[in-house]
Design a protein around this motif. Structure first.
Motif, PDB file in Angstrom:
ATOM      1  N   THR A   1     -28.846  25.187  36.956  1.00  0.00           N
ATOM      2  CA  THR A   1     -28.356  26.634  37.360  1.00  0.00           C
ATOM      3  C   THR A   1     -27.577  27.753  36.677  1.00  0.00           C
ATOM      4  N   LEU A   2     -26.721  27.270  36.323  1.00  0.00           N
ATOM      5  CA  LEU A   2     -24.953  27.728  36.802  1.00  0.00           C
ATOM      6  C   LEU A   2     -25.261  29.425  37.356  1.00  0.00           C
ATOM      7  N   SER A   3     -25.098  28.936  38.493  1.00  0.00           N
ATOM      8  CA  SER A   3     -25.130  30.082  39.931  1.00  0.00           C
ATOM      9  C   SER A   3     -25.102  29.261  41.324  1.00  0.00           C
ATOM     10  N   SER A   4     -24.195  30.074  41.365  1.00  0.00           N
ATOM     11  CA  SER A   4     -23.676  29.258  42.472  1.00  0.00           C
ATOM     12  C   SER A   4     -23.764  30.699  43.944  1.00  0.00           C
ATOM     13  N   ARG A   5     -23.802  30.446  45.120  1.00  0.00           N
ATOM     14  CA  ARG A   5     -25.114  30.689  46.384  1.00  0.00           C
ATOM     15  C   ARG A   5     -23.466  31.887  47.472  1.00  0.00           C
ATOM     16  N   ASP A   6     -23.362  32.666  48.151  1.00  0.00           N
ATOM     17  CA  ASP A   6     -22.405  32.772  48.917  1.00  0.00           C
ATOM     18  C   ASP A   6     -23.233  31.855  49.508  1.00  0.00           C
TER      19      ASP A   6
ATOM     20  N   LEU B   1     -25.255  34.163  43.389  1.00  0.00           N
ATOM     21  CA  LEU B   1     -23.439  34.657  42.328  1.00  0.00           C
ATOM     22  C   LEU B   1     -24.012  34.417  40.968  1.00  0.00           C
ATOM     23  N   PRO B   2     -23.422  35.034  40.109  1.00  0.00           N
ATOM     24  CA  PRO B   2     -23.782  35.060  38.243  1.00  0.00           C
ATOM     25  C   PRO B   2     -23.406  33.644  37.616  1.00  0.00           C
TER      26      PRO B   2
ATOM     27  N   LEU C   1     -13.299  21.381  34.257  1.00  0.00           N
ATOM     28  CA  LEU C   1     -14.396  22.041  33.088  1.00  0.00           C
ATOM     29  C   LEU C   1     -13.781  23.296  32.376  1.00  0.00           C
ATOM     30  N   GLN C   2     -13.920  23.573  31.206  1.00  0.00           N
ATOM     31  CA  GLN C   2     -13.613  24.593  30.547  1.00  0.00           C
ATOM     32  C   GLN C   2     -14.947  26.025  30.443  1.00  0.00           C
ATOM     33  N   GLY C   3     -14.811  26.797  31.295  1.00  0.00           N
ATOM     34  CA  GLY C   3     -15.310  27.817  31.015  1.00  0.00           C
ATOM     35  C   GLY C   3     -14.995  29.467  30.674  1.00  0.00           C
ATOM     36  N   THR C   4     -16.022  30.313  31.088  1.00  0.00           N
ATOM     37  CA  THR C   4     -15.320  31.567  30.210  1.00  0.00           C
ATOM     38  C   THR C   4     -15.487  32.476  32.283  1.00  0.00           C
ATOM     39  N   GLU C   5     -14.967  32.611  32.308  1.00  0.00           N
ATOM     40  CA  GLU C   5     -14.794  34.212  34.084  1.00  0.00           C
ATOM     41  C   GLU C   5     -15.840  35.032  33.321  1.00  0.00           C
ATOM     42  N   VAL C   6     -16.491  34.862  34.812  1.00  0.00           N
ATOM     43  CA  VAL C   6     -18.454  36.152  34.339  1.00  0.00           C
ATOM     44  C   VAL C   6     -18.297  37.244  35.341  1.00  0.00           C
ATOM     45  N   GLY C   7     -16.901  36.792  36.871  1.00  0.00           N
ATOM     46  CA  GLY C   7     -16.697  38.135  37.802  1.00  0.00           C
ATOM     47  C   GLY C   7     -16.038  37.293  38.787  1.00  0.00           C
ATOM     48  N   ARG C   8     -15.996  37.148  39.848  1.00  0.00           N
ATOM     49  CA  ARG C   8     -15.447  37.045  41.479  1.00  0.00           C
ATOM     50  C   ARG C   8     -16.048  37.235  42.478  1.00  0.00           C
ATOM     51  N   GLY C   9     -16.465  36.329  43.162  1.00  0.00           N
ATOM     52  CA  GLY C   9     -16.845  35.474  44.479  1.00  0.00           C
ATOM     53  C   GLY C   9     -16.414  36.169  46.114  1.00  0.00           C
ATOM     54  N   PRO C  10     -17.331  36.015  46.714  1.00  0.00           N
ATOM     55  CA  PRO C  10     -16.626  37.183  47.864  1.00  0.00           C
ATOM     56  C   PRO C  10     -15.435  36.129  48.249  1.00  0.00           C
TER      57      PRO C  10
ATOM     58  N   ASN D   1     -12.581  35.341  46.541  1.00  0.00           N
ATOM     59  CA  ASN D   1     -11.948  35.956  45.320  1.00  0.00           C
ATOM     60  C   ASN D   1     -12.237  34.813  44.094  1.00  0.00           C
ATOM     61  N   GLU D   2     -12.720  33.941  44.424  1.00  0.00           N
ATOM     62  CA  GLU D   2     -12.328  32.774  43.414  1.00  0.00           C
ATOM     63  C   GLU D   2     -13.489  33.297  42.168  1.00  0.00           C
ATOM     64  N   PRO D   3     -13.078  32.481  41.239  1.00  0.00           N
ATOM     65  CA  PRO D   3     -13.572  32.772  39.376  1.00  0.00           C
ATOM     66  C   PRO D   3     -15.026  32.272  39.996  1.00  0.00           C
ATOM     67  N   LEU D   4     -15.554  33.072  39.282  1.00  0.00           N
ATOM     68  CA  LEU D   4     -17.502  32.126  38.886  1.00  0.00           C
ATOM     69  C   LEU D   4     -16.757  32.378  37.479  1.00  0.00           C
ATOM     70  N   VAL D   5     -17.630  31.228  36.937  1.00  0.00           N
ATOM     71  CA  VAL D   5     -17.681  31.195  34.860  1.00  0.00           C
ATOM     72  C   VAL D   5     -19.361  30.538  34.635  1.00  0.00           C
ATOM     73  N   ARG D   6     -19.238  30.757  33.070  1.00  0.00           N
ATOM     74  CA  ARG D   6     -20.861  30.467  32.557  1.00  0.00           C
ATOM     75  C   ARG D   6     -19.721  29.878  31.700  1.00  0.00           C
ATOM     76  N   GLN D   7     -20.823  29.691  30.380  1.00  0.00           N
ATOM     77  CA  GLN D   7     -20.366  29.239  29.319  1.00  0.00           C
ATOM     78  C   GLN D   7     -19.530  28.047  29.618  1.00  0.00           C
ATOM     79  N   VAL D   8     -20.293  27.133  30.215  1.00  0.00           N
ATOM     80  CA  VAL D   8     -19.112  25.779  30.730  1.00  0.00           C
ATOM     81  C   VAL D   8     -19.355  24.707  29.446  1.00  0.00           C
ATOM     82  N   GLU D   9     -18.503  23.396  29.848  1.00  0.00           N
ATOM     83  CA  GLU D   9     -18.321  22.557  28.943  1.00  0.00           C
ATOM     84  C   GLU D   9     -16.965  21.555  30.037  1.00  0.00           C
ATOM     85  N   PRO D  10     -18.509  20.602  30.160  1.00  0.00           N
ATOM     86  CA  PRO D  10     -17.631  19.597  31.530  1.00  0.00           C
ATOM     87  C   PRO D  10     -16.697  19.195  31.149  1.00  0.00           C
ATOM     88  N   LEU D  11     -15.381  18.933  31.278  1.00  0.00           N
ATOM     89  CA  LEU D  11     -14.563  17.894  30.673  1.00  0.00           C
ATOM     90  C   LEU D  11     -14.492  16.482  31.369  1.00  0.00           C
TER      91      LEU D  11
END
Length: 150
Positions: A40-45, A52-53, A98-107, A109-119
């Protein structure tokens, strides 16, 4: 994540701290794992139900203001802050790096990430080691545990 190729497992705080010194864009995510998350690459508040994106995660990268202090202590703090989640959410909730790219902040103020590489999975023994490091710090410290009715 290809279930035929299982992730490595970090079994020491030292090995995770070494990774943090070598790479940037690292996060820890507490969930059921990469396989369902990458679908899904998405979380939910949780409060409002708003999607969340990206995946909510917590940064592992050492901030400049930390200076030359122990990376091991930094990583221990980052793990300790959310170590309560398996107890309050779901026993299947586990931390993974994981390694990822921050695309925003959640409610929160936590980072929201995409382009995720599980480590790798972070073993319970690493959480125990992190707890030991934090319990030996001079100041009062506790995990970020929030109660809705308190």
């Amino acid at each position: 994540m290809d279930s035929a190729h299982p992730m490595v497992v970090f079994t020491t705080l030292h090995s995770l701290a070494e990774l943090v010194t070598r790479r940037r864009g690292l996060y820890v995510r507490w969930s059921h794992g990469p396989e369902p998350d990458l679908a899904t690459l998405s979380s939910r508040d949780e409060l409002t139900g708003v999607p969340l994106p990206g995946l909510s995660a917590n940064a592992l990268d050492v901030e400049d203001w930390w200076g030359d202090r122990s990376v091991r202590t930094w990583v221990a703090r980052r793990l300790y802050d959310y170590s309560h989640l398996p107890h309050v959410k779901d026993a299947r909730t586990r931390p993974w790096a994981l390694q990822g790219t921050e695309v925003g902040r959640g409610p929160d103020n936590e980072p929201l990430v995409r382009q995720v590489e599980p480590l790798g999975w972070i073993d319970r023994s690493v959480i125990n080691q992190a707890n030991d490091v934090i319990n030996h710090q001079p100041g009062p410290w506790g995990p970020m545990h929030r109660h809705g009715s308190d």
